[in-house]
Write an enzyme that holds these catalytic residues in place. Structure first.
Site, PDB file in Angstrom:
ATOM      1  N   GLY A   1       1.079  -1.433  -0.316  1.00 37.74           N
ATOM      2  CA  GLY A   1       0.507   0.217   0.055  1.00 37.74           C
ATOM      3  C   GLY A   1       0.726   1.225  -0.513  1.00 37.74           C
ATOM      4  O   GLY A   1       0.720   2.163   0.263  1.00 37.74           O
TER       5      GLY A   1
ATOM      6  N   TRP B   1       2.122   2.620  -2.300  1.00 38.30           N
ATOM      7  CA  TRP B   1       1.787   3.557  -3.641  1.00 38.30           C
ATOM      8  C   TRP B   1       0.435   4.764  -3.416  1.00 38.30           C
ATOM      9  O   TRP B   1       0.102   5.566  -3.439  1.00 38.30           O
ATOM     10  CB  TRP B   1       0.983   2.935  -5.590  1.00 38.30           C
TER      11      TRP B   1
ATOM     12  N   ASP C   1      -4.637  -5.698  -5.263  1.00 32.59           N
ATOM     13  CA  ASP C   1      -4.384  -6.042  -5.911  1.00 32.59           C
ATOM     14  C   ASP C   1      -4.492  -8.369  -4.925  1.00 32.59           C
ATOM     15  O   ASP C   1      -5.368  -7.783  -4.680  1.00 32.59           O
ATOM     16  CB  ASP C   1      -3.516  -6.401  -4.324  1.00 32.59           C
TER      17      ASP C   1
ATOM     18  N   ASP D   1      -7.492 -11.260  -8.257  1.00 31.43           N
ATOM     19  CA  ASP D   1      -6.310 -11.052  -9.357  1.00 31.43           C
ATOM     20  C   ASP D   1      -6.834 -10.193 -10.961  1.00 31.43           C
ATOM     21  O   ASP D   1      -7.886 -10.824 -11.616  1.00 31.43           O
ATOM     22  CB  ASP D   1      -6.811 -12.160 -10.039  1.00 31.43           C
TER      23      ASP D   1
ATOM     24  N   ASP E   1       2.343  -1.057 -10.074  1.00 32.23           N
ATOM     25  CA  ASP E   1       3.309  -1.234  -9.830  1.00 32.23           C
ATOM     26  C   ASP E   1       3.172  -3.249 -10.253  1.00 32.23           C
ATOM     27  O   ASP E   1       3.812  -3.952  -9.026  1.00 32.23           O
ATOM     28  CB  ASP E   1       3.516  -1.211  -8.901  1.00 32.23           C
TER      29      ASP E   1
ATOM     30  N   LYS F   1       4.976  -0.247 -14.815  1.00 33.27           N
ATOM     31  CA  LYS F   1       6.384  -1.036 -14.257  1.00 33.27           C
ATOM     32  C   LYS F   1       6.530  -2.111 -15.878  1.00 33.27           C
ATOM     33  O   LYS F   1       5.599  -2.471 -16.051  1.00 33.27           O
ATOM     34  CB  LYS F   1       6.077  -2.179 -13.481  1.00 33.27           C
TER      35      LYS F   1
END
Ligand code: SAM
Length: 226
Positions: A82, A84, A101, A117, A142, A182
């Site tokens: 957490g 971010w 997440d 997911d 990310d 990312k």
């Protein structure tokens, strides 16, 4: 006075901690522990109450590109634990913030968190449901699939994830919205990068100082959805 390597503005650096090997602990775990204990960003995150050293990556990206406003609607993909989300909430106190997440995310005041997911139909539907009719100002990802140790396969998997996040960003962002994801060193693949450049006015790559030098991760920052 030695410089604090995390803020580039000077300050005291902490002493080096050496971890002794312990019975039953693998050498790789000892190395990990030693790296964590001596990582200035881990120490700083601990002192400043952030859940992860990753918090400083989005902070640096936002310091440079000014993506977040106080009222931004922000969707964070792969948000646990957490860090971010904490930065998003701090910089967009009047905004709407949703984090998702596979892992459970400890609640954060004023932030909606989902455990699912992102790559599954159910996860995608849950996220769409949480967003409703709203359009986002910023989608940040990310997400990283767990490494299988085979570099070429890992690369394909992270790029597939980035592509899914990009598709999601395209359909969720307002015109003028931004996307951060990312990717691996070398940047986004040429084809994906080409698609991003068609959809966004400006596309840059950035490796924040807080991203470990030995890590092959870097971030693609796509600004102003056309
Ligand atoms: C590097 S961590 C994110 C750290 C986070 N940005 C922070 O500041 O605390 C990557 C996260 O991506 C998540 N992840 C990987 N695959 C995912 C998926 N398919 N759906 C949702 N989350 C996923 C992992 O569970 C992991 O928590």
């Amino acid at each position: 006075m030695p410089k604090d390597p995390t803020n580039h503005k000077g300050g005291q650096r902490n002493l080096h901690i050496k971890v002794k090997t312990a019975k039953g602990r693998k050498a790789s775990s000892t190395r990990w522990l030693q790296r964590q204990l001596n990582d200035p960003y881990v120490q700083r995150a601990h002192q400043e109450g952030f859940r992860s050293r990753a918090a400083y990556k989005i902070e640096e990206i936002d310091d440079k590109y000014k993506l977040i406003t106080p009222t931004s609607t922000i969707i964070d993909l792969g948000a646990a634990p957490g860090g971010w989300l904490q930065i998003a909430k701090k910089r967009a106190p009047k905004g709407t913030i949703i984090g998702l997440d596979l892992l459970e995310i400890e609640p954060i005041d004023g932030v909606t968190t989902l455990q699912c997911d992102f790559t599954s139909d159910e996860g995608y539907a849950m996220l769409k449901d949480a967003i409703g009719d709203k359009k986002a100002d910023l989608v940040i990802s990310d997400m990283a699939p767990s490494s299988c140790g085979h570099a070429a396969t890992d690369h394909l998997r992270i790029m597939a994830m980035c592509e899914m996040a990009f598709d999601f960003a395209k359909e969720t962002l307002k015109p003028g919205g931004h996307f951060v994801a990312k990717v691996l060193q070398g940047g986004a693949e040429a084809q994906l990068l080409g698609q991003m450049k068609q959809q966004f006015s400006t596309v840059k790559h950035m490796k924040p100082h807080s991203s470990r030098k030995e890590s092959s991760e870097t971030y693609v920052v796509a600004m102003s959805l056309k």
